[in-house]
Design an enzyme around this catalytic site. Structure first.
Site, PDB file in Angstrom:
ATOM      1  N   THR A  97       0.821  -1.216   0.000  1.00  0.00           N
ATOM      2  CA  THR A  97       0.000   0.000   0.000  1.00  0.00           C
ATOM      3  C   THR A  97       0.854   1.266   0.000  1.00  0.00           C
ATOM      4  O   THR A  97       0.675   2.157  -0.831  1.00  0.00           O
ATOM      5  CB  THR A  97      -0.891   0.007   1.264  1.00  0.00           C
ATOM      6  OG1 THR A  97      -1.568  -1.252   1.328  1.00  0.00           O
ATOM      7  CG2 THR A  97      -1.905   1.118   1.211  1.00  0.00           C
ATOM      8  N   VAL A  98       1.803   1.342   0.950  1.00  0.00           N
ATOM      9  CA  VAL A  98       2.598   2.567   1.067  1.00  0.00           C
ATOM     10  C   VAL A  98       3.568   2.702  -0.110  1.00  0.00           C
ATOM     11  O   VAL A  98       3.710   3.774  -0.703  1.00  0.00           O
ATOM     12  CB  VAL A  98       3.359   2.611   2.411  1.00  0.00           C
ATOM     13  CG1 VAL A  98       4.275   3.831   2.468  1.00  0.00           C
ATOM     14  CG2 VAL A  98       2.371   2.633   3.567  1.00  0.00           C
ATOM     15  N   VAL A 116       5.375   7.964  12.361  1.00  0.00           N
ATOM     16  CA  VAL A 116       4.457   8.519  13.358  1.00  0.00           C
ATOM     17  C   VAL A 116       3.436   9.426  12.672  1.00  0.00           C
ATOM     18  O   VAL A 116       3.804  10.381  11.983  1.00  0.00           O
ATOM     19  CB  VAL A 116       5.212   9.335  14.434  1.00  0.00           C
ATOM     20  CG1 VAL A 116       4.231   9.864  15.481  1.00  0.00           C
ATOM     21  CG2 VAL A 116       6.292   8.492  15.098  1.00  0.00           C
ATOM     22  N   LYS A 131       4.832   4.455  18.529  1.00  0.00           N
ATOM     23  CA  LYS A 131       4.936   5.837  18.039  1.00  0.00           C
ATOM     24  C   LYS A 131       5.283   6.815  19.153  1.00  0.00           C
ATOM     25  O   LYS A 131       6.123   7.700  18.972  1.00  0.00           O
ATOM     26  CB  LYS A 131       3.616   6.229  17.363  1.00  0.00           C
ATOM     27  CG  LYS A 131       3.360   5.429  16.078  1.00  0.00           C
ATOM     28  CD  LYS A 131       1.918   5.609  15.589  1.00  0.00           C
ATOM     29  CE  LYS A 131       1.631   4.813  14.328  1.00  0.00           C
ATOM     30  NZ  LYS A 131       0.179   4.727  14.049  1.00  0.00           N
ATOM     31  N   ALA A 137      12.375  -4.086  -4.756  1.00  0.00           N
ATOM     32  CA  ALA A 137      12.444  -5.491  -4.355  1.00  0.00           C
ATOM     33  C   ALA A 137      11.130  -5.889  -3.706  1.00  0.00           C
ATOM     34  O   ALA A 137      10.639  -5.187  -2.809  1.00  0.00           O
ATOM     35  CB  ALA A 137      13.593  -5.709  -3.375  1.00  0.00           C
TER      36      ALA A 137
END
Lengths: 447, 447
Positions: A20-21, A139, A212, A50
């Site tokens: 997703t990111v 964060v 976080k 990769a």
């Protein structure tokens, strides 16, 4: 208007993992390449990816980008300037980050778990090699809170940081309040809508928020990352009635990550908290994040935005890449330190045990509806030196239905040390007129 | 734990002007010198202060700091690395900043008026000399909004910025709403409490906010500073009844500085705005500031804190000093560009005239209480292609007292171009049944 290159050499980036990111990073870099080039003065290019699922990865980035299954091929590539680690977890991700540093690559990561647990080792390795390890995305997603703490508020003695830093739990708490539903029901809905994972443990038990806030405590106070010393309590035991009573008393319940500097040491804790309803942070709804920072010069500041998701997180990853593009030729001693403070100037202030934390409390006691109960309960608190801020006593009929012989007694206290409160709760719990386990939720005024 | 020096040479700072903000800078640097040294890796020392009132200045900084009446003596001092300009205004401040740049000094300034009007000339001079001109303190006091826009959100195509960036007017609007009082009464109270100056024109007419939003428009979109093209409307004509009607419709009225990128050009405007009451920014009360930034990747973010005052502003000035301490030895091409974008990559997108801006509206018409008025008014809007979102018609008795023959008609519209709305208002104003000048307040959904 065509953007011109101040420096013709683009920064070459290798992605480890393109879920997703990673896809968000690739898409935003593509879409906004003109804008980013005009800011950074040089291009930022994903040169290699990769991912174990090479077919899916190739589909995500198109045929012009080299895709490999072996992350080490990215690290070994001498053309790559920066490795972006988006694998997650403590296992292979740790090994690969250390190898990338050893190979002299700068590293960008969104991996809060890795840095909260192994940050000391990783940052020390990076300092030895003179490379940057940037982690804005770790964060509060796209909110530039790491940059604000580490660079924007450098004038300040930071006194405390408190944040809604887990979108899943904030979504659940918002729904519980809006619809008056219990935790289990809302969790299922959140899973159905994609706001909670199939295994939501890390979110709902507060572990993700603790990772976080551990990172924020380090950069706020110049202490090493110490996840193992964090107090962690999730939202699984919260009842709809506590949210309702809190509301009647002028409060909302939020899962907060809190870190605070006191004369005795550093508080580092995650737990549900009553927050005055009039505070902005009490009105942060759904999956949104917000972090409050209190500095001695600036006073209270707040930073709000999306704490997760593909493109908000990519926004933070790319901001780190632009920082690296700007700073990578500069002397390492002049860069922003990984943990905000110079590595040779870290503080050894201890992290306090939860028993030593001072805060105020919301208590809910299910009691027999008979004379003298309130006197006994308040007597125990007085004996312990705990003063009472407000009492809310429900009619038995409202709580247990018509003819009920039990009722809810809600007490808000002033500040006291947690160990004393633990003793007082044990004594109240032992009263025969206290009919069920006492609910205790901490209360933060945040002013 | 004693902080160690990574680099033994402290940054030597010269202050021009030591009033409220200058004293704050001096005091915070003194109080937090250990903390700042641990972050920056080198000390930051105020070595020299220029102020016409040398006696007051010497009293503020003590006998160890050299105080002079002549600002040029600071600029001429070869030991001074950074000049902090805190004089204000466009006059001598401009000359001194240009002279400091010419002398090869980095400059930190809180002077929004100077940069909004003469920024193009000043930044060009600084680029030629390879020095930094930092101005975090010029917008929203201690909130690190310049850093967030310029560095934290570099991945994004910024779509719009909207902020409460003037504490005086937000204090006045909060008080008008809370107490149902008119503008004039609250202004006097604000002056008594020190929230408004003896001559409050720049604040209440929106000029101060326009200076600040001009700076934000430049760094958000990569355009030159163009204060002369900003539309500026203050809060002096707002009535208590508009605040009350807005509330009934679910809105609050805030003075917003807004800049937005559209296909036709850049909007740059300051005016009172209706904002949905449920937005966080609608709940920013008193003298506090908050800025919303919407980027295509990150979505909507918000930054909140104190927008003025001695130490909050000092917090921003010192953050700039630490940035300079970190970056001043680096290649100028690798630093953050003054206006976020490389000077050779600025956009020539035009700033739109207010007539070309598209927004929605709140209209209040004082009308004769007779049949057919609403039909005529809505007929004019329909003719102009302006669609209506909501109508609120008051009973004549409520507005004008018992037996009154006039009433208030409140209309919320959907989006339309301002020029069309101007025409429609002129036509409605010409109706014999419209008894007083029509009140028009723009409405922003900010989602």
């Amino acid at each position: 208007m065509k953007p011109k290159l101040t420096n013709p050499k683009s920064i070459q980036v290798g992605l480890l993992g393109i879920g997703t990111v990673g896809s968000g990073v690739f898409n935003v870099l593509q879409r906004n390449q003109g804008e980013i080039l005009r800011r950074a003065g040089r291009g930022i290019e994903i040169a290699m990816v990769a991912d174990l699922d090479t077919a899916r990865a190739q589909a995500a980035v198109g045929k012009d980008v080299q895709v490999v299954a072996d992350a080490r091929a990215v690290i070994a590539n001498p053309e790559i300037d920066v490795v972006v680690e988006l694998i997650g977890g403590y296992g292979i991700a740790k090994q690969l980050v250390l190898e990338a540093i050893e190979a002299g690559k700068h590293v960008v990561t969104a991996n809060k778990a890795l840095l909260a647990v192994h940050g000391t080792e990783i940052f020390a390795a990076a300092s030895r090699k003179g490379v940057m390890v940037a982690f804005e995305a770790a964060v509060a997603g796209g909110i530039p809170i790491i940059k604000s703490l580490r660079e924007g508020l450098t004038a300040n003695r930071i006194e405390w940081v408190a944040g809604i830093i887990n979108g899943t739990t904030n979504f659940i708490l918002s729904e519980m309040r809006d619809k008056g539903l219990d935790f289990d029901v809302v969790l299922k809905e959140a899973q159905r809508l994609g706001y909670a994972e199939a295994d939501p443990t890390f979110d709902i038990e507060g572990v993700d928020a603790a990772h976080k806030v551990t990172l924020m405590s380090a950069i706020a106070f110049g202490i090493p990352v110490q996840f193992d010393k964090a107090y962690v309590e999730g939202i699984t035991k919260l009842g709809a009635q506590d949210i309702k009573y809190a509301e009647q008393l002028g409060y909302r319940i939020k899962l907060l990550g809190i870190t605070k500097k006191t004369a005795k040491g550093i508080e580092l804790r995650v737990h549900p908290s009553l927050v005055p309803a009039k505070r902005l942070i009490a009105n942060v709804e759904g999956a949104m994040n917000a972090v409050m920072v209190h500095g001695d010069a600036v006073g209270t500041t707040l930073y709000y935005g999306k704490g997760a998701g593909s493109e908000p997180t990519a926004s933070a990853v790319i901001a780190d890449l632009v920082d690296i593009a700007r700073l990578h030729t500069s002397d390492p001693l002049h860069r922003v330190p990984h943990l905000a403070f110079q590595p040779d100037s870290m503080s050894d202030a201890p992290v306090l045990a939860m028993g030593d934390v001072v805060t105020s409390y919301y208590l809910r006691l299910n009691v027999a509806d008979e004379a003298g109960v309130l006197a006994k309960v308040t007597g125990i608190l007085a004996e312990a030196g705990i003063s009472i801020d407000a009492v809310l006593q429900r009619e038995a009929d409202e709580v247990g239905g018509e003819g009920s012989t039990q009722t809810d007694l809600i007490i808000l206290t002033h500040d006291c040390v947690e160990a004393k409160m633990n003793e007082a709760i044990a004594q109240m719990q032992a009263l025969p007129t206290v009919l069920a386990p006492i609910t205790r939720i901490r209360k933060e005024e945040l002013n």
